[in-house]
Design a protein around this motif. Sequence first.
Motif, PDB file in Angstrom:
ATOM      1  N   ASP A   3      13.309  -1.867 -14.259  1.00  0.00           N
ATOM      2  CA  ASP A   3      13.134  -3.026 -13.380  1.00  0.00           C
ATOM      3  C   ASP A   3      14.532  -3.499 -12.981  1.00  0.00           C
ATOM      4  OD1 ASP A   3      10.436  -5.110 -13.119  1.00  0.00           O
ATOM      5  OD2 ASP A   3      12.373  -5.841 -12.418  1.00  0.00           O
ATOM      6  N   GLY A  15       9.246  -0.733 -12.095  1.00  0.00           N
ATOM      7  CA  GLY A  15       9.069  -2.143 -11.722  1.00  0.00           C
ATOM      8  C   GLY A  15       8.190  -2.798 -12.769  1.00  0.00           C
ATOM      9  N   ARG A  60      -0.279 -13.984 -14.234  1.00  0.00           N
ATOM     10  CA  ARG A  60      -0.668 -12.664 -13.728  1.00  0.00           C
ATOM     11  C   ARG A  60      -2.174 -12.444 -13.830  1.00  0.00           C
ATOM     12  NH1 ARG A  60      -1.307  -7.358 -15.861  1.00  0.00           N
ATOM     13  NH2 ARG A  60      -0.263  -5.715 -14.678  1.00  0.00           N
ATOM     14  N   GLY A  73       2.972  -0.990 -11.485  1.00  0.00           N
ATOM     15  CA  GLY A  73       2.056  -2.073 -11.122  1.00  0.00           C
ATOM     16  C   GLY A  73       2.723  -3.052 -10.179  1.00  0.00           C
TER      17      GLY A  73
HETATM   18  C1  LIG Z   1       4.658  -8.421  -9.139  1.00  0.00           C
HETATM   19  S1  LIG Z   1       5.805  -7.945 -10.369  1.00  0.00           S
HETATM   20  C2  LIG Z   1       4.827  -6.762 -11.283  1.00  0.00           C
HETATM   21  C3  LIG Z   1       5.334  -6.533 -12.664  1.00  0.00           C
HETATM   22  C4  LIG Z   1       4.508  -5.594 -13.537  1.00  0.00           C
HETATM   23  N1  LIG Z   1       4.630  -4.210 -13.126  1.00  0.00           N
HETATM   24  C5  LIG Z   1       3.070  -6.006 -13.579  1.00  0.00           C
HETATM   25  O1  LIG Z   1       2.200  -5.178 -13.303  1.00  0.00           O
HETATM   26  O2  LIG Z   1       2.817  -7.148 -13.936  1.00  0.00           O
HETATM   27  C6  LIG Z   1       6.894  -6.901  -9.453  1.00  0.00           C
HETATM   28  C7  LIG Z   1       7.997  -6.297 -10.297  1.00  0.00           C
HETATM   29  O3  LIG Z   1       8.703  -5.330  -9.535  1.00  0.00           O
HETATM   30  C8  LIG Z   1      10.075  -5.506  -9.765  1.00  0.00           C
HETATM   31  N2  LIG Z   1      10.797  -4.976  -8.604  1.00  0.00           N
HETATM   32  C9  LIG Z   1      10.645  -5.353  -7.323  1.00  0.00           C
HETATM   33  N3  LIG Z   1      11.475  -4.639  -6.528  1.00  0.00           N
HETATM   34  C10 LIG Z   1      12.152  -3.801  -7.346  1.00  0.00           C
HETATM   35  C11 LIG Z   1      13.173  -2.831  -7.129  1.00  0.00           C
HETATM   36  N4  LIG Z   1      13.650  -2.595  -5.916  1.00  0.00           N
HETATM   37  N5  LIG Z   1      13.650  -2.154  -8.192  1.00  0.00           N
HETATM   38  C12 LIG Z   1      13.174  -2.401  -9.442  1.00  0.00           C
HETATM   39  N6  LIG Z   1      12.225  -3.309  -9.715  1.00  0.00           N
HETATM   40  C13 LIG Z   1      11.721  -4.005  -8.678  1.00  0.00           C
HETATM   41  C14 LIG Z   1      10.240  -7.002  -9.936  1.00  0.00           C
HETATM   42  O4  LIG Z   1      11.429  -7.350 -10.585  1.00  0.00           O
HETATM   43  C15 LIG Z   1       9.017  -7.336 -10.746  1.00  0.00           C
HETATM   44  O5  LIG Z   1       9.235  -7.182 -12.126  1.00  0.00           O
END
Ligand SMILES: C[S@@+](CC[C@H](N)C(=O)[O-])C[C@H]1O[C@@H](n2cnc3c(N)ncnc32)[C@H](O)[C@@H]1O
Length: 244
Positions: A82, A55, A23, A129
């Motif tokens: 999430d 998320g 990340r 994020g």
């Molecule tokens: C790029 S990662 C970012 C994670 C964290 N917020 C960060 O800033 O590092 C995207 C996150 O969004 C979650 N996500 C994507 N679509 C989602 C949904 N429909 N409902 C819940 N979580 C979701 C994914 O599982 C993942 O953990």
Amino acid sequence: MSRPVPEAAWQQPHLAVDFLDRRHILLPLLDVQEDLIRRLLTRHGRPIERFLDLGCGDGAMADLVFDLPGRADLRPEAVLVDFSEPMLERARARLTEHGGRWETRRGDLNDPGWHQGLSDGRFDAVVSGLAIHHIAAERKRELFAEVLALLAPGGIFVNMDYVEITGPLRGVFDEQMRANALHAEHERGGTRSAEEVDFEDNEDRPDTAQDQLQWLREAGFEQCEVHFKWAEAAVFGGVKPVAA
Ligand SMILES: C[S@@+](CC[C@H](N)C(=O)[O-])C[C@H]1O[C@@H](n2cnc3c(N)ncnc32)[C@H](O)[C@@H]1O
């Protein structure tokens, strides 16, 4: 009742781990954005006693809020949402030092029932994020209204996300991610190609920052601002009116 969480790339442990492990290397100008969010939340002035991370991944945004400077006396409580169990597992491991002050919830933001059991008006801040761009435009609009309802009057919503852009800079974010990944590969003596180090996420549904600001206003937010913008990277959000 929440619908069953659908199978999606983010629920595959290898994608979750690949993103989390890289990340900080992959994301362009992440330090600048995180610094700005710290300043925003601190200068907003409202003490954060309870917040939501939507998320949440491994809880990087939640960690940022727990560690806001000058708030040692405040021990906020957090709810992290999430739909990926591998991500939530990593969040539970990351946040152990903040023991007892947070809970993780498996929920799909595509499902209007994701916030079932969370009381309206309870949260001083909602952070997110790089997650909300995974849901479609119409659902984003509904989600912004749900976030407004969950916030306490004067509460703040801040979203660091990937947005749609047009013009010559379109694609610069992805190009820079690839360059960052390749640079890190070379630094540690690896020989993988740009294609091999590239991060695969084919579930993006970004919308423009301008559209999303408009949807925030329509939902009832005030002080709607794009706080940061660089190609497809943006930090934006709004505040729930005190008199709402
Ligand atoms: C790029 S990662 C970012 C994670 C964290 N917020 C960060 O800033 O590092 C995207 C996150 O969004 C979650 N996500 C994507 N679509 C989602 C949904 N429909 N409902 C819940 N979580 C979701 C994914 O599982 C993942 O953990």
